[in-house]
Scaffold this motif. Structure first.
Motif, PDB file in Angstrom:
ATOM      1  N   ASP A 177      41.743  74.183 -22.028  1.00  0.00           N
ATOM      2  CA  ASP A 177      43.022  74.530 -21.432  1.00  0.00           C
ATOM      3  C   ASP A 177      43.513  75.914 -21.846  1.00  0.00           C
ATOM      4  OD1 ASP A 177      43.701  73.842 -23.921  1.00  0.00           O
ATOM      5  OD2 ASP A 177      45.403  72.590 -23.411  1.00  0.00           O
ATOM      6  N   ASP A 178      43.095  76.336 -22.987  1.00  0.00           N
ATOM      7  CA  ASP A 178      43.519  77.661 -23.404  1.00  0.00           C
ATOM      8  C   ASP A 178      43.000  78.734 -22.459  1.00  0.00           C
ATOM      9  OD1 ASP A 178      43.821  78.861 -26.764  1.00  0.00           O
ATOM     10  OD2 ASP A 178      45.256  78.083 -25.333  1.00  0.00           O
TER      11      ASP A 178
ATOM     12  N   ALA B  13      39.375  68.646 -20.767  1.00  0.00           N
ATOM     13  CA  ALA B  13      40.730  69.121 -20.975  1.00  0.00           C
ATOM     14  C   ALA B  13      40.941  69.646 -22.382  1.00  0.00           C
ATOM     15  CB  ALA B  13      41.719  68.003 -20.713  1.00  0.00           C
ATOM     16  N   TRP B  14      40.415  68.931 -23.290  1.00  0.00           N
ATOM     17  CA  TRP B  14      40.566  69.354 -24.671  1.00  0.00           C
ATOM     18  C   TRP B  14      40.068  70.768 -24.880  1.00  0.00           C
ATOM     19  CZ3 TRP B  14      43.907  68.378 -27.627  1.00  0.00           C
ATOM     20  CH2 TRP B  14      44.155  67.159 -28.248  1.00  0.00           C
ATOM     21  N   ALA B  15      38.951  70.985 -24.239  1.00  0.00           N
ATOM     22  CA  ALA B  15      38.226  72.171 -24.647  1.00  0.00           C
ATOM     23  C   ALA B  15      38.632  73.425 -23.915  1.00  0.00           C
ATOM     24  CB  ALA B  15      36.737  71.934 -24.459  1.00  0.00           C
TER      25      ALA B  15
ATOM     26  N   ARG C 293      45.457  64.635 -21.084  1.00  0.00           N
ATOM     27  CA  ARG C 293      44.213  64.115 -20.558  1.00  0.00           C
ATOM     28  C   ARG C 293      44.273  62.604 -20.540  1.00  0.00           C
ATOM     29  NH1 ARG C 293      40.378  63.477 -25.547  1.00  0.00           N
ATOM     30  NH2 ARG C 293      38.320  63.421 -24.591  1.00  0.00           N
ATOM     31  N   SER C 294      45.179  62.091 -21.325  1.00  0.00           N
ATOM     32  CA  SER C 294      45.236  60.652 -21.471  1.00  0.00           C
ATOM     33  C   SER C 294      45.462  59.971 -20.130  1.00  0.00           C
ATOM     34  CB  SER C 294      46.371  60.282 -22.399  1.00  0.00           C
ATOM     35  OG  SER C 294      46.537  61.261 -23.372  1.00  0.00           O
ATOM     36  N   ALA C 295      45.093  58.724 -20.118  1.00  0.00           N
ATOM     37  CA  ALA C 295      45.126  57.992 -18.868  1.00  0.00           C
ATOM     38  C   ALA C 295      46.532  57.801 -18.336  1.00  0.00           C
ATOM     39  CB  ALA C 295      44.476  56.628 -19.049  1.00  0.00           C
TER      40      ALA C 295
ATOM     41  N   GLN D 166      44.477  78.622 -19.036  1.00  0.00           N
ATOM     42  CA  GLN D 166      45.781  79.233 -18.959  1.00  0.00           C
ATOM     43  C   GLN D 166      45.694  80.734 -18.917  1.00  0.00           C
ATOM     44  OE1 GLN D 166      48.272  77.792 -22.088  1.00  0.00           O
ATOM     45  NE2 GLN D 166      47.771  75.746 -21.416  1.00  0.00           N
TER      46      GLN D 166
ATOM     47  N   ASN E 155      48.114  72.440 -17.640  1.00  0.00           N
ATOM     48  CA  ASN E 155      46.674  72.423 -17.820  1.00  0.00           C
ATOM     49  C   ASN E 155      46.076  72.247 -16.449  1.00  0.00           C
ATOM     50  OD1 ASN E 155      46.396  72.671 -20.520  1.00  0.00           O
ATOM     51  ND2 ASN E 155      46.595  70.479 -20.889  1.00  0.00           N
TER      52      ASN E 155
ATOM     53  N   ARG F  47      53.230  68.664 -20.682  1.00  0.00           N
ATOM     54  CA  ARG F  47      51.895  69.220 -20.658  1.00  0.00           C
ATOM     55  C   ARG F  47      51.057  68.131 -20.067  1.00  0.00           C
ATOM     56  NH1 ARG F  47      50.013  69.382 -26.025  1.00  0.00           N
ATOM     57  NH2 ARG F  47      50.649  67.224 -26.166  1.00  0.00           N
TER      58      ARG F  47
END
Lengths: 689, 999
Positions: free
Chosen positions: B648-649, B644-646, B601-603, B652, B637, B598
């Protein structure tokens, strides 16, 4: 606060003579607080100072007692003291290191207590001097880093962590602690991680390290770029995460066991639904806040962490851990070596056939089930809220959802259920059934159970609206996932439906009291929309066709609740008032439910009339439902399967700020207690050296 | 080299014998030949290396000098002196074939250790057996066969031409292999001995006679296979140069034998040799002779000959080889050990396999003897990882190792010892060799010692090298080349460890699982333990049951299930692997964290680079909404930004709606999104929702219900293809083109040695039937014995047990067939039925021949094509469960089976019986091949299947060699009839139902 008297008393006791015969160290402190440079007459002053046993009380009180004028005067000496402390950290002589660490503790604390009101810059100036502060703090952090990562004594490492905790918690509001700016610049994140990933140090310092990390992450988290947040979010070293996770697990387990004892005894004596809230209990709840916060930050910030969260372990062997925190738990593979090298190095898990397989998620759910039972006290409420926030994050995460719904991963989760009086019979009944044979199911069932349990048990005057909202939202998120992925969960949805209907009923009957404090329409809307999910999207995630019929049956059976709700929201929405809009939303949301009720009720009545039955059986009602679908038209509502993603800011910021404050206070209190009893430490080093 | 001596022709022989080693016609080769000729009898010729080299003619010098430079070379030299061959040396030094020039050092290297041994060996054996006769014959043998066999043997490992080529054209081979002297020499010695013995005993095994006939028939073949003397003579001469040393040695040997004398008819005695050298001589025969022959020479020869067979063919008989190694007399062990050690050096896989089997087969020995047994020692040696692969010029190495080892056991004990003393002066050495000639057989350790004591050896070696360093440019190289030990010191850590650790942890899991009371707990535990395993993958580990080279990269732990077993905890795991060139040398794949799939978002995204991107691309494009349930984790994503957190749902959702076909996606999500825009109210009929729900539910494929007490049923029922696809989609490695899914059953607490035996027999019968074109179908599944109570099994894919079929479907077998494959007349059903019949016939025969018992329905699988597959060969031959004496019928044939075949009078049932008859006839024809497998394994075994004394006899009898085909047909009828009527089958089933709940 000002404990000068107490300190003096202590002093007297230690000197144990009527004439206050001052210790040498105290004399030396006095020299520091004099104008002169203490090294002027005695070139070996600093060397000697760090060979003396620290008198924290005296030093702190001395610092406190210095007034503004004096500060200017003795600033040079204090700067010098600080400087030499940092220097001493590099000494080979461990006594000196220990003393220096403790002296630094005293310095930070004393200075802050003195300067409660003054700005951070003054403090920095007083301790280090503006011009040198950067260099001093850099040195300090580097020394601490190497002490933490080195292979020195564990007690020394512990003391380093204490110093850091002390530094982090000197202010009530962590974000006002200006010195932390230097801790941001000179990150010790790696050192903390290393401690967490090392099996032996984890056992001894894990708690401190985790709390420290949790606090550091919360330093000005909304205003600036906090390197700890960034770093925490990108850790992807699974073993390390895993290690920290198992630490958390142990911590949780500890608490859980405690609770369990309390809980069961409560249950057996049938006293009531509350834990015996003694002081210890309070303390443990508060310390748990810190760990919950850490867990939250990890879950929230680091996606990899979710993976780890889902990783299953056999349950920790608790009996061995509390007494000897030495990490005999070999669950954790050595984190640092590359996989191919430490391949299978430590594949042995503790073997005990009685151990249930578990994972952090399960432990967390169990813990949450305990925490959520009692939300009366503020700390407990906070913990419950934090638990629900964590669950919200989990429910939004694809990977975690996948794990929760994995049909291959079935678990028995023994949730703790409340026995409240007004539900006593029902709950007891359930309890029995539950205890006998908890089915092994995908974890999401346990989450849903937990939510249902919460819904059922918290309908009280002091209504925890916020928790209810979170709870219903979690359910919604899970349903959305199931709908999206077409996962047909074999769950007894009826329990959920009836719990939700009961909730609506409660809202209705307590309308006036509740409306004084809360927007109950928002909650009602969420609940009704859950039903709408089932009604319109049931085909995508319900496990059997029968369950769809049952949904209708349940709605029709409880139609009065919906009728009343409709009346109520209609009434409110036609009036002008602050709830007008909120209420009218609910009216719209009720369209389908009302359509169902209005469609089937006459059918059922006529069926009863035709067949001359006064009371229809469930089967008969279902039959009517089945044969009358085709004439019912439903309206598709917008956005049922969309939800607002969780975001900490701005909504939750205040909560976390308060939480961090409370944790800070608590940690500060404990740290000060701990640092005072360093005799053992000193003994250890005096014997070594 | 070897071919040089091919000829039987008296003329040539005369030539050989002629004392005057006159320079070969073309150019008189002076040098070595001359030297050797001058003092044919002196063993003690103290010719120093330098002198030797100097003495050798310029033309031949290069190889000679090199060989001499090494201490052991003294031997050569001094044999060399005895060399009576008047080998015509081609005027110019032989054009070194292939890489020879490039690695001049290689030749001495390889030759030296082996050479010394080989030569001594020949001495010893010849002297002991007073080989008088051999010369002529030996000449022959060595010429054609020897060359083909021995020489060829060495080379397949090297870059030199493959074996077949070699044996077909000895010349080429010679050229290529010229460096390898010793095995050759040893070989010849053996051959001579062999012939002599045969002569003396006057007993010519019948096989040999047959073989002779064969030989006669196949003259041309043999000719082409091994260079005949006349054809080869000229060529030989050409090669001579390169191979002087060998020649010398051969010469010496010959000389000795000659001296002993009689010159009888060589051709006759050579029959056995001819057999050995013929193309028909395969591994099976080699094993048979190795087992039956008590003549060390024969054993030694075969030991050498093993090198010439393709690895895979020998591998099949590895259990036999090792069992012989462990349990038979030292000569056999000595004969095999060079081969084993050579192969162990060659590969980790072989090493581990050997070590495991050795452990397992040694386990029946008494504990006290076990520790000192040869098997245990070799095992220890292997596990100590002393047997490193040879480095840079691998061929030279391996040959060297092989040769050095092969020499010693083949001949006499002293060789090994001599190896250690190689640094001694040549005179000492030669005298030693003389002494050695008469001494007792080698101890097993002796040759092993050579390898075990690297330090000693290196030390000596360096010494010896020091003395000869000046002799050639290859000296330095040579050291490393001939003695892998030297560089082993600097080498990387334990090669075997990762794999051993993997196996250890897998077996450990099994053991711990066994202590848990319920299946459910076991499964949970299994999953959690496996997830820990994942932390350490990928690594240089592999599944030994797999066909292709690979690295294990991930264990999809949630897919693992515990299998049905009462008190043990066998379990099946699925393993994701990445295929590679060679698991030993290819780089281990880089770890991709679970979450990489997946896009996070992390670096870390920045550096995770291509692979993650691929994963995303793959996941995205390959995914259809149909797969959604399984593939959620591959859904990319699309927002890599802060949000990204908010989002991706939602992201998709939209992607799905755009890409998916309308059928599969939830129509409502489409609707709900469109309605957002249009604001037009959408109405739906409740009836539609309800209908769609029941349709959706009905459409889910016929899968088994999840049953906590039988977790494997669901897992095994899922079609393999689907499982692979599903797991691939969920795997962070799934996007890699070389990704494969494998599975393996891990068994703890079970002795799989019998299973292995059964597997071998099944394989053998399968290949017999294939060869004879009998369409019987059986499915031997691979067995990996890891100790006497643990191992792994290759699962049969797409198969569930009859028990599971019955319990889950609640249908009769025939009805189940109809359900799964369609009605009677459909193509699918008929195919499945034919498959069923062919497999039934195959397994009926197997069950009869092997007396397979414990045939309850849990032990019979049904695959998705209708084949039945018998599993669990825990009770075969002389053992039956609990000795209850149930199951007296020849095999299991229930009326349900007959029903599937279309009833007693159906064509398919007649076909079934006909197949059995054909199968039996075919099996009978090759009975020896089957018997041999079993018989060898009986050696020293305490396995229950060998209980009693009549196991082999009984097995043999069941082939009914004496019956005519008509009688056989009758027998089959009887067997079928008896089995069908047998109440015991039924009785046993109900017994099983009562005791174990197996339907």
């Amino acid at each position: 606060m000002s404990q000068l008297e107490k300190k003096a008393g202590l002093l007297r006791r230690t000197s144990s003579s009527k004439k206050p015969l001052k210790e040498k160290v105290v004399l030396m402190y006095d020299e520091i607080f004099a104008k002169e440079d203490p090294a002027k007459n005695n070139p070996r002053f600093w060397d000697e100072l760090f060979l003396m046993k620290v008198n924290l009380e005296y030093l702190e009180s001395k610092l406190e007692s210095v007034d503004g004028e004096e500060v200017q005067r003795i600033q040079d000496n204090i700067n010098s003291l600080f400087h030499h402390c940092v220097q001493a950290l590099g000494e080979e002589h461990q006594i000196k290191v220990v003393n220096a660490l403790q002296t630094l503790c005293a310095l930070f604390r004393g200075v802050h207590q003195k300067n409660k009101s003054t700005s951070g810059f003054d403090i920095i100036n007083m301790l280090m001097g503006f011009d040198k502060a950067e260099q001093r703090m850099k040195d300090l952090m580097e020394r601490l880093d190497s002490l933490l990562c080195g292979d020195g004594s564990e007690s020394l490492k512990s003391l380093c962590l204490k110093l850091l905790l002390c530094l982090v918690t000197v202010t009530d509001n962590i974000s006002q602690n200006t010195i932390l700016e230097y801790v941001m610049i000179n990150s010790i994140f790696e050192a903390i991680l290393q401690i967490l990933s090392d099996v032996s140090s984890r056992g001894q310092h894990g708690y401190d390290a985790v709390v420290l990390l949790a606090l550091l992450v919360n330093y000005r988290k909304y205003e600036s770029v906090n390197p700890y947040i960034v770093k925490l979010s990108i850790v992807d070293d699974e073993p390390t995460l895993d290690v920290s996770i198992s630490l958390l697990t142990v911590q949780y387990k500890d608490k859980e066991e405690e609770h369990q004892g309390g809980f069961f005894s409560t249950l057996t004596s049938m006293v009531g639904s509350m834990f015996i809230a003694d002081a210890d209990e309070k303390l443990s709840v508060q310390t748990n806040e810190a760990i919950l916060l850490a867990l939250y930050e990890a879950v929230h910030l680091n996606r990899n962490f979710i993976t780890v969260l889902a990783q299953s372990h056999p349950e920790m062997d608790i009996p061995t851990t509390p007494t000897t925190p030495t990490p005999t738990t070999p669950t954790t593979p050595l984190g640092t070596t590359p996989p191919s090298l430490d391949m299978m190095n430590n594949p042995e898990l503790p073997l005990d056939p009685n151990l249930q397989t578990s994972n952090l998620l399960i432990t967390f759910l169990k813990y949450a089930s305990i925490v959520m039972q009692d939300t009366k006290d503020e700390h407990r409420l906070n913990s419950a809220r934090l638990c629900l926030i964590i669950l919200t994050c989990i429910a939004e995460d694809q990977y975690a959802d996948a794990f929760l719904h994995d049909d291959n991963m079935n678990f028995r989760v023994n949730l703790h259920r409340m026995v409240s009086f007004w539900l006593l019979e029902d709950t007891l009944h359930r309890k029995k059934a539950v205890d006998k044979n908890i089915p092994s199911r995908p974890l999401v069932c346990a989450v849903l159970d937990l939510m249902v349990e919460f819904i059922v048990t918290h309908m009280m005057k002091d209504f925890p609206m916020d928790l209810y909202l979170r709870c219903v939202q979690i359910i919604h998120k899970l349903l959305c996932y199931q709908k999206k992925c077409r996962i047909r969960l074999h769950y007894t949805w009826r329990e959920l439906w009836s719990a939700l209907i009961n909730l609506l009923k409660f809202l209705l009957s307590n309308e006036t009291t509740l409306l004084a404090k809360h927007n109950i329409f928002h909650l009602a809307l969420l609940v009704v929309n859950l039903f709408n999910m089932f009604i319109t999207y049931g085909d995508t995630f319900l496990p059997t066709s029968n369950s769809y019929d049952e949904l209708y049956y349940e709605i029709v059976r409880m139609h009065q609740v919906f009728d009343n709700l409709y009346c109520m929201v209609l009434r409110v929405s036609t009036n002008t008032g602050q709830w007008k809009e909120a209420a009218s939303k609910v009216t719209h949301a009720l369209i389908n439910v009302r359509a169902i009720v209005n469609h089937f009720n006459p059918k059922i009545e006529s069926y009863a009339a035709v067949n001359h039955i006064s009371q229809l059986s469930e089967e008969q009602v279902l039959e009517v439902v089945r044969s009358n679908y085709d004439t019912l038209t439903l309206k598709l509502q917008d956005g049922l399967d969309q939800f607002e993603r969780y975001s900490e800011q701005p909504k939750e910021a205040a909560f976390f700020k308060e939480l961090v404050r409370s944790i800070s206070l608590n940690v500060r209190k404990n740290v000060s207690l701990n640092t005072l009893s360093q005799d053992i430490l000193l003994k250890e080093f005096s014997t070594i050296s | 080299m070897a071919d040089a001596e091919v000829s039987l022709s008296p003329a040539l022989r005369a030539l050989h014998l002629s004392p005057a080693h006159s320079p070969p016609p073309p150019p008189p080769p002076a040098g070595t030949m001359a030297a050797s000729s001058s003092s044919p009898t002196t063993f003690s010729c103290p010719s120093s290396p330098s002198s030797a080299s100097s003495s050798s003619s310029s033309s031949s010098s290069s190889s000679c000098s090199e060989s001499s430079s090494d201490c052991p070379a003294h031997h050569h030299h001094h044999h060399h002196h005895h060399h009576h061959h008047p080998r015509p040396l081609p005027p110019p030094p032989p054009p070194p074939p292939g890489e020879q020039p490039s690695s001049p050092s290689a030749s001495p290297r390889s030759s030296s250790p082996s050479g010394s041994i080989g030569s001594t060996g020949s001495l010893g054996s010849s002297s002991s057996s007073s080989a008088s006769e051999g010369i002529g014959s030996s000449g022959t043998s060595s010429a054609g066969g020897g060359g083909g066999g021995g020489g060829g043997a060495c080379d397949p490992r090297g870059p030199s031409p493959p074996l077949d080529v070699i044996s077909e054209d000895a010349m080429e081979m010679d050229l290529a292999v010229d460096q390898v002297i010793d095995p050759e020499v040893a070989l010849k010695a053996c051959q001579e001995v062999l012939l002599q013995v045969q002569l003396q005993n006057r007993e010519v095994p019948e096989q040999q006679q047959q073989q002779q006939q064969l030989n006669n028939n196949n003259t041309d073949v043999t000719e082409s296979a091994g260079p005949q003397w006349d054809a080869g003579s000229i060529r030989e001469e050409e090669e001579e140069d390169g191979e002087e040393e060998e020649e010398e040695k051969r010469g010496s040997v010959r000389e000795i034998s000659e001296s002993t004398s009689s010159s009888a008819a060589a051709s006759k005695q050579s029959w056995l040799l001819r057999l050995f050298e013929s193309k028909l001589f395969d591994v099976s025969m080699a094993i048979a002779y190795l087992y039956k022959s008590k003549e060390p020479g024969v054993q030694a020869y075969i030991g050498n000959r093993l090198f010439s067979f393709p690895d895979s063919e020998v591998d099949f008989y590895l259990p036999q080889l090792l069992n012989m190694y462990v349990h038979m007399d030292t000569e056999v062990g000595d004969a095999i050990s060079p081969y084993l050690i050579y192969r162990c050096r060659g590969g980790i896989a072989f090493s581990l396999l050997t070590a495991w089997l050795l452990g397992a087969y040694s386990s029946d020995m008494h504990i006290s003897t076990q520790r000192h047994s040869r098997g245990a020692k070799l095992r220890k040696l292997i596990l100590s990882d002393e047997l490193k692969p040879s480095s840079p010029p691998p061929d030279a190495h391996s040959r060297a190792c092989m040769a050095s080892v092969s020499g010693s056991p083949a001949t006499s004990p002293s060789h090994a010892r001599r190896c250690h003393r190689r640094h001694n002066s040549s005179s000492v050495e030669s005298s030693l060799s003389l002494c050695a000639a008469g001494t007792a057989p080698a101890k097993a350790e002796a040759d092993i010692d050579v390898f075990v004591s690297p330090s000693r050896r290196t030390h000596q070696r360096s010494k010896s090298d020091a003395t000869t360093a000046s002799s050639g440019p290859g000296a330095g190289l040579r050291r490393t080349g001939s003695n892998p030990k030297v560089e082993a010191v600097h080498e990387e850590p334990d090669r075997l460890r990762p794999q051993r650790e993997l196996v250890k942890s897998l077996l450990g899991i099994g053991k711990r699982l066994a202590t848990l009371p319920t299946k459910e707990q076991k499964t949970q535990r299994l999953i959690s333990e496996l997830s820990l395993l994942n932390h350490k993958l990928p690594a240089r580990v592999w599944l030994p049951t797999a066909e292709h080279q690979h690295h294990v990269c991930r264990v999809p732990h949630t897919q693992a299930v515990v299998l049905n077993s009462k008190d043990k905890a066998p379990y099946i795991i699925y393993v994701e692997v990445l295929e590679c060139e060679s698991f030993e040398t290819s780089p281990v794949p880089v770890r991709i964290p679970e979450t990489r799939i997946r896009s996070a978002r992390s670096a870390e995204n920045l550096d995770c680079g291509v692979s993650a991107a691929n994963a995303i691309a793959n996941g995205g494009s390959g995914m259809t909404s149909e797969h959604r349930a399984g593939s959620f984790s591959t859904v990319p994503n699309y927002d890599n930004d802060d949000e990204a957190w908010a989002t991706d749902d939602i992201g998709q959702l939209q992607v799905e709606t755009q890409t998916s076909s309308s059928d599969n996606i939830s129509q409502f999500s489409v609707d709900s999104i469109t309605s957002l825009e249009s604001k037009e109210p959408v109405f739906i009929a409740a009836g539609d929702i309800r209908r769609r729900l029941s349709e959706n539910l009905a459409h889910t494929p016929t899968s088994f219900r999840r049953d906590p007490e039988d977790p494997s049923a669901v897992a095994l029922k899922e079609p393999w293809e689907e499982k692979v696809r599903r797991i691939r989609e969920g795997s962070p490695y799934g996007h890699l083109p070389n990704w494969r899914l494998l599975s393996v059953i891990v068994k703890c607490g079970d002795d799989l040695r019998q299973e292995l035996l059964a597997y071998q027999v099944l394989r053998q019968l399968q290949s017999i039937w294939q060869q004879e074109r009998v369409p019987l179908w059986i499915k031997p599944y691979k067995i990996l014995v890891m100790s006497s109570d643990s191992g792994m099994i290759e699962p049969v894919l797409n198969a569930v047990s009859l028990h599971q079929v019955r319990k889950q479907s609640q249908l009769s077998l025939l009805d189940y067939f109809l359900q799964e494959h369609g009605s009677f007349t459909t193509e699918e059903f008929l195919t499945a039925q034919r498959n069923f019949v062919q497999s039934c016939a195959g397994y009926s025969l197997i069950c009869y021949l092997l007396q397979v018992k414990d045939r309850h329905n849990g032990n019979i699988l049904l695959d998705s094509e209708g084949h039945i597959i018998h599993i669990d060969f825990g009770f075969i031959l002389s053992s039956s469960p609990r000795n209850l004496g149930f199951e007296t019928s020849a095999f299991k044939l229930t009326s349900e089976f007959v029903d599937v075949m279309g009833g007693l009078n159906g064509d398919m049932f007649i076909y079934y019986k006909m197949l059995m008859l054909q199968g039996l006839i075919a099996a009978r024809k090759h009975m020896e091949k089957v018997l041999q497998i079993v018989e060898i394994m009986q050696q020293g075994s305490h396995l229950p299947c060998f209980h009693g004394s009549s196991t082999i006899r009984g097995l043999k009898e069941r082939f009914h060699m004496s019956l005519t085909e008509e009688q056989l047909q009758l027998l089959v009828e009887q067997l079928v009839d008896g089995s069908m009527r047998s109440i015991t089958t039924k009785l046993y089933d109900s017994f099983q139902y009562v005791t174990n709940g197996i339907m």
